[in-house]
Design a protein around this motif. Structure first.
Motif, mmCIF file in Angstrom:
data_model
loop_
_atom_site.group_PDB
_atom_site.id
_atom_site.type_symbol
_atom_site.label_atom_id
_atom_site.label_comp_id
_atom_site.label_asym_id
_atom_site.label_seq_id
_atom_site.Cartn_x
_atom_site.Cartn_y
_atom_site.Cartn_z
ATOM 1 N N GLN A 286 0.777 -1.184 0.099
ATOM 2 C CA GLN A 286 0.017 -0.081 0.076
ATOM 3 C C GLN A 286 0.817 1.295 0.195
ATOM 4 O O GLN A 286 0.630 2.154 -0.496
ATOM 5 C CB GLN A 286 -0.935 0.043 1.079
ATOM 6 N N ILE A 287 1.888 1.220 0.725
ATOM 7 C CA ILE A 287 2.872 2.311 0.912
ATOM 8 C C ILE A 287 3.327 2.446 -0.475
ATOM 9 O O ILE A 287 3.553 3.874 -0.966
ATOM 10 C CB ILE A 287 3.724 1.843 1.794
ATOM 11 N N ALA A 288 3.766 1.509 -1.195
ATOM 12 C CA ALA A 288 4.387 1.880 -2.517
ATOM 13 C C ALA A 288 3.620 2.198 -3.540
ATOM 14 O O ALA A 288 3.741 3.221 -4.174
ATOM 15 C CB ALA A 288 5.090 0.154 -3.047
ATOM 16 N N VAL A 289 2.151 1.910 -3.331
ATOM 17 C CA VAL A 289 1.246 2.363 -4.320
ATOM 18 C C VAL A 289 1.033 3.793 -3.853
ATOM 19 O O VAL A 289 0.769 4.712 -4.946
ATOM 20 C CB VAL A 289 0.106 1.714 -4.777
ATOM 21 N N GLN B 108 4.740 6.185 -2.031
ATOM 22 C CA GLN B 108 5.957 5.745 -2.176
ATOM 23 C C GLN B 108 6.847 6.550 -1.144
ATOM 24 O O GLN B 108 8.086 7.091 -1.465
ATOM 25 C CB GLN B 108 6.439 6.645 -3.620
ATOM 26 N N GLY B 109 6.478 6.197 0.069
ATOM 27 C CA GLY B 109 7.343 6.586 0.954
ATOM 28 C C GLY B 109 7.124 8.314 1.680
ATOM 29 O O GLY B 109 7.762 8.577 2.524
ATOM 30 N N VAL C 241 10.142 -1.882 6.344
ATOM 31 C CA VAL C 241 9.984 -2.568 5.227
ATOM 32 C C VAL C 241 10.311 -2.137 3.942
ATOM 33 O O VAL C 241 10.808 -2.751 3.109
ATOM 34 C CB VAL C 241 8.759 -3.585 5.359
ATOM 35 N N TYR C 242 9.660 -1.068 3.799
ATOM 36 C CA TYR C 242 9.571 -0.337 2.504
ATOM 37 C C TYR C 242 11.179 0.194 2.343
ATOM 38 O O TYR C 242 11.681 0.129 1.218
ATOM 39 C CB TYR C 242 8.801 0.912 2.566
ATOM 40 N N LYS D 205 5.472 13.555 -7.522
ATOM 41 C CA LYS D 205 6.484 12.547 -7.243
ATOM 42 C C LYS D 205 7.613 12.260 -8.306
ATOM 43 O O LYS D 205 8.837 12.282 -7.865
ATOM 44 C CB LYS D 205 5.715 11.194 -6.774
ATOM 45 N N LEU D 206 7.201 11.853 -9.311
ATOM 46 C CA LEU D 206 8.170 11.374 -10.576
ATOM 47 C C LEU D 206 8.664 12.702 -11.133
ATOM 48 O O LEU D 206 8.626 13.069 -12.333
ATOM 49 C CB LEU D 206 7.428 10.415 -11.785
ATOM 50 N N TRP D 207 9.522 13.449 -10.408
ATOM 51 C CA TRP D 207 10.057 14.660 -10.883
ATOM 52 C C TRP D 207 10.853 14.584 -12.058
ATOM 53 O O TRP D 207 11.016 15.563 -12.842
ATOM 54 C CB TRP D 207 10.857 14.968 -9.623
ATOM 55 N N ASP D 208 11.524 13.771 -12.585
ATOM 56 C CA ASP D 208 12.291 13.592 -13.738
ATOM 57 C C ASP D 208 11.281 13.952 -15.017
ATOM 58 O O ASP D 208 11.911 14.541 -15.940
ATOM 59 C CB ASP D 208 12.920 12.202 -14.072
ATOM 60 N N ASN D 209 9.902 13.691 -14.826
ATOM 61 C CA ASN D 209 9.067 14.238 -16.255
ATOM 62 C C ASN D 209 9.183 15.896 -15.988
ATOM 63 O O ASN D 209 8.671 16.358 -17.167
ATOM 64 C CB ASN D 209 7.712 13.927 -15.542
#
Lengths: 279, 317, 434
Positions: free
Chosen positions: B254-257, B260-261, B271-272, C217-221
């Motif tokens: 869930q954290i990954a989705v 992302q931390g 764990v993440y 989040k995906l800053w490279d974009n």
């Protein structure tokens, strides 16, 4: 037993339950109804409660794009084998740890309990090395052997031990008087009484196997051998993006039967558990 | 093995209390000991093979620098452990882990128990409710998190609901505290059904007469709950709390989705973090070191809970 | 790197040998396993004597893609009977790196693998990949990411330029000129984009401009934005952080204002999907054109100009041969076959090829039926020829996450842009120097 709650209390209870239900039910509802929507409508914002033009096209494509029936069978048979195997292994170990006295019992129990403490991400690499070494990658063996004998079954053993500990000692003594050996006591006396605990372990185990995600991805590479959670990730469009309508249709197909089984089994499950009691 | 055991059971003399003059090697006591070992043999073998050996290997990796891509693997002594002590990210990670676990356990057990108590009332349709509360358990994790990702948007369903009652909801996944709360709540809704069912079963095993007697003695509902219900279902509470604590330290999908931390490192739990180090940053040795740390934490927590059972749990001798 | 002295070693190498190669770790693993008295079945695939099998990991499960790949594999096998089987293993995108890493670590590296752009430096410089044949037809700019010390380690099998999709209906509704007009007048700039975005927001309530996949989040974009200011995250040699350089500060200030003052871009925590008609403009790769239907009028135009003029950005994916595989020589040969002129043209249907022989609007139009030749000419050809790849660096993943975490405070209405960017630099400078 026939306490009837006052009408007003009942209404309040229903109200509370209904409000509480929303966060539980909405995502499931969304998943199922969205699988009937065209792809462009799925991510409409705010989400729609009912598709404008419901259609089952996505469901047909689920079976066109992947050997989905085969994958369904794989998941099903692996989960069943794992469940039966776990029930056997954990009920015996749990029984022994609870009812038989042998040297080193507590130390060995602690050794076994270690398995409870390790997330699968931690040991996936050494395990993969092992199974690769044994030539078992791209087979279902790791998905059966590890859950039945390894870390996931420890929880089952733990539950079984907790259950067997509550059995009255007199039952066994009577059986012993009748000349029954250990296995016979376990098989004929303890196990039938343990039905509720077995049911709990069975449900846990089945769900765990059914939802296993990282392991199949790492171990399996042939689509005909895939399991369902892995298959869900395979429905992608021409640019590698997920085909949401098809993925959600497939996800609904994997969830609904389990839910149906729960509906039918829950009465026995919950009330059975209560009777002799995993209390 | 089962057949062997059965054969022995059959071969055993039907009435061992007869002539006690001979003392065969296989006394009842010895036979029982052997049975004990045979009963646990599969589980023990599996534990050694699939738990202890991999764990030993992980421990061993933690004294090495291992870059999987480069294929480099060299011993670095205790360097990884020194790095652990100096890792500027680690205190934040541990704080997030503690916050996450405590929040998850409290919410999960509290809600599970509350639902179980509600559903244990004599209500028509409680089976329907039970099923619906349980349903998220079988829903695919991916679908579940996607929907929640939507609901938790600034202009999403949750805030729309809050708006109705005049509350201006936060930007859930973008605030440090609110994102942590969101991740916990999403996880709780997904899995609370399992604990609820276990509690429900336990509640139904509590004899009604006890409540009736207590009512006659003038105990109110809250007092009845604390004095009768809780002690009688304490084994289940122990069981579910161990499962939930251990599970809370292992959650990461869930954290990954969802986050992302982030934001910042506010939802980077252990764990993440170890997953990132090992699989994303290719620091396998350091990842293994973090695994050892995680293992020790879980070990300590479980031992503590296990010790507490003597004090709290009603049934255990 | 192990040397692929194939025929002699193949027969002597047991499956355990495969495991240990190059990694003393596995020696110990094998030793421990032997203690359990269970090891030893000789099941290593591909390492036995006899016909070769090749395995390639990919992240698409798409039927059409697999058909194409299997077709190429079948052609190859016809010419090379010693290669018995070529399989394509689909690993899901989001777990791709995990699964691939586990397989490599576990001693079962695939022979070939698709490689994400942002793990390119790690794969290319670590020695994980074997050198492949360099095809002069492939544009040098497209190969740059996949080269190390003048050797090519992966073939850029997909090179997709960034451009802007525009919902022309929505712009009309907002009373703003279409980008095509602005381009003619030489006024297609980020300033105009911000104004248009704000107008759309005011007039229609929909989102103005969406940097697709960025999601704060995906800053490279964001490379597709700051390129207009001539900014870059770090120096050319990768050793100095340039997030705090004036041009980056200017670019980010522009972006921050566009989000929080003009509301030309949706704020963090709000979704708007251009392809579902929820936004007026979106920056993304050309390959997303397949997501369009005819529910609204649209156009595809190059990236707007910034103060530093016009620029192009491309996204890539590579295909490499794992040096640790069992059949390196065959794999290299197969890769060359797969990417030869004929097959790369076929691949180009789904994966834009950066080959000079294929860079003409006619060829491209075949694989991008939704786009007009003029659109292709402008964005694709220019983009692929001159494009800058999104920022990459060795130890990419760790760096990426550090930047992501340090940039998070920027996405607040009252953020201090200059200070946040300085913080980013102090967070990553030690890693850059490593």
């Amino acid at each position: 037993m026939s306490h009837k709650l006052p009408r007003r209390v009942r209404l309040v209870l229903y109200g509370v339950l209904l409000v509480l239900l929303v966060p539980f039910v909405f995502p499931t509802w969304w998943m199922v109804t969205s699988s009937l929507k065209p792809a462009s409508e799925i991510f409409a914002f705010p989400p729609s409660l009912w598709p404008e033009n419901p259609g089952f096209g996505a469901y047909e494509r689920v079976f066109d794009l992947q050997p989905f029936a085969q994958q369904y069978w794989n998941s099903m048979y692996i989960a069943v084998v794992v469940t039966i195997g776990t029930l056997a292994v954990s009920s015996m170990a749990g029984y022994a740890f609870a009812r038989i006295r042998f040297r080193g019992q507590n130390a060995l129990f602690l050794v076994v309990l270690t398995g409870l403490l390790i997330p699968s991400e931690v040991t996936i690499v050494p395990l993969f090395q092992m199974f690769n070494d044994w030539g078992m990658t791209d087979t279902h063996w790791p998905l059966v052997l590890v859950p039945v004998l390894g870390a996931p079954s420890v929880l089952a053993t733990f539950i079984m031990r907790q259950f067997f500990i509550t059995l009255p000692a007199e039952l066994e003594e009577a059986a012993r008087m009748d000349g029954l050996g250990r296995f016979a006591i376990y098989w004929r006396i303890a196990l039938p009484l343990a039905r509720p605990a077995l049911a709990a372990v069975g449900i846990f185990t089945f769900l765990h196997s059914w939802n296993l995600y990282l392991e199949p991805i790492v171990y399996l590479s042939t689509p005909e051998k895939f399991t369902l959670p892995q298959a869900l990730t395979q429905f992608t469009d021409a640019y590698g993006g997920p085909m949401w309508d098809v993925q959600l249709a497939a996800a609904s197909l994997t969830a609904l039967p389990v839910l149906a089984v729960f509906v039918f089994a829950q009465r026995q499950f919950v009330e059975g558990l209560a009777h002799t009691g995993l209390k | 093995m089962a057949t062997l055991e059965r054969a022995r059971a059959k071969a055993a003399p039907p009435h061992p209390r007869g002539d006690g003059s001979r003392r065969p090697f296989w006394t009842a006591r010895r036979r029982d000991q052997l049975a004990g070992y045979l009963f646990i043999a599969p589980q023990l073998l599996g534990s050694v093979l699939f738990v202890l050996i991999p764990l030993a290997l992980v421990f061993w990796y933690s004294f090495h620098e291992w870059n999987v891509l480069a294929g480099s693997f060299r011993g670095v002594g205790a360097d990884n452990y020194r790095a652990l002590a100096d890792d500027p990210k680690l205190p934040g990670v541990l704080r997030a882990t503690a916050f996450f676990s405590v929040g998850l356990v409290v919410l999960n057990l509290g809600l599970a128990l509350a639902l179980a108590v509600l559903l244990n009332q004599k209500l028509r349709g409680s089976i329907v409710f039970r099923t619906l509360f349980f349903s998220p358990v079988v829903v695919s994790l991916v679908a579940w998190t996607i929907v929640w990702g939507f609901l938790l948007q600034k202009n999403g369903g949750i805030n729309a609901g809050l708006d109705l009652v005049g509350v201006d909801g936060p930007n859930w996944l973008r605030g440090e505290t609110s994102s942590m709360i969101s991740v916990i709540v999403v996880q709780v809704f997904k899995n609370v059904g399992l604990n609820m069912v276990l509690f429900l079963a336990a509640l139904q095993g509590v004899p009604r007469e006890l409540y009736e007697a207590a009512t006659v003695d003038g105990a109110g509902p809250w007092r009845r709950f604390l004095r009768i219900t809780v002690p009688l279902i304490s084994p289940t509470i122990l069981l579910t709390s161990i499962i939930t604590v251990v599970g809370s330290l292992q959650v990461f999908a869930q954290i990954a989705v969802l986050t992302q931390g982030g934001p910042g490192n506010s939802t980077t739990v252990l764990v993440y973090y170890l997953y990132q180090q090992a699989f994303e940053f290719h620091h396998f040795g350091y990842g293994a070191t973090l695994s050892v740390l995680l293992f020790l934490i879980v070990l300590v927590l479980t031992v503590v809970q296990w010790q507490m059972r003597k004090k709290w749990v009603f049934h255990e001798s | 790197m192990s040397s692929p002295a194939r025929p002699s070693t193949r027969s002597t190498r047991s499956s355990r040998g495969t495991l240990t190669r190059g990694k003393p770790v596995a020696l110990a693993a094998a030793g421990l396993l032997a203690l359990t008295a269970c090891g030893g079945s000789d099941g290593g695939s591909g390492s036995d004597d006899g016909p070769v099998t090749l395995r390639m990991t990919i992240w698409t499960g798409n039927e059409e893609h697999l058909k194409l790949l299997n077709g190429i594999a079948a052609d190859y096998r016809e010419q090379h009977p010693e290669v018995q089987e070529i399989t394509f293993d689909t690993l899901p995108v989001e777990s791709y790196t995990t699964a691939l890493t586990t397989q490599i670590a576990g001693g079962k590296a695939p022979d070939l693998a698709w490689i994400f752009e942002n793990s390119a430096p790690d794969f290319v410089t670590s020695g994980a990949l074997a050198e492949i044949e360099d095809d002069p037809d492939v544009l040098p700019s497209a190969k740059k990411l996949w080269q190390h010390e003048d050797k090519l380690y992966a073939y850029p099998f997909s090179t997709s330029p960034f451009g802007v999709f525009v919902n022309t209906d929505m712009l009309k509704e907002a009373g703003r000129p279409a980008p095509a007009e602005l381009i003619e007048q030489g006024r297609w700039t980020w300033e105009e984009v911000a104004q248009t975005g704000a107008a759309v927001r005011d007039e229609t309530g929909e989102a103005g401009m969406v940097i697709r996949d960025f999601d704060y989040k995906l800053w490279d974009n964001l490379a597709a934005v700051w390129g207009g200011w001539g900014a870059a995250p770090w120096s050319e040699d990768g050793r100095t952080c340039t997030f705090d350089a004036p041009e980056m500060t200017e670019a980010m200030t522009f972006l921050h204002d566009a989000v929080f003052v003009d509301e030309a871009l949706p704020a963090p925590g709000t979704t708007a999907n251009f392809f579902a008609g929820e936004a007026a403009m979106t920056v993304t790769q050309i390959s997303r054109a397949s997501l369009l239907d005819d529910s609204f009028g649209w156009d595809f135009v190059p990236l707007p100009e910034g103060p530093a003029g016009s620029y192009d950005v491309i996204g890539q994916a590579g295909l490499g041969v794992l040096a640790d595989g069992d059949n390196v020589e065959e794999a290299v040969d197969f890769l060359a076959f797969m990417t030869n002129e004929k097959n790369s043209a076929a691949l180009g249907r789904y994966f834009p090829q950066a080959r000079s022989s294929q860079l003409d609007a006619g060829t491209l139009a075949k694989s991008n039926p939704q786009l007009k030749p003029a659109q292709l000419e402008e964005v694709v050809i220019g983009g692929i020829e001159n494009g800058v790849v999104k920022p990459t660096h060795t130890n990419q993943a760790e760096l990426y996450d550090a930047v992501r975490a340090a940039l998070d405070p920027l996405w607040q209405p009252d953020a201090d842009v200059a200070k946040t960017l300085q913080d980013v630099c102090s967070a990553i400078q030690p890693q850059l120097e490593k």
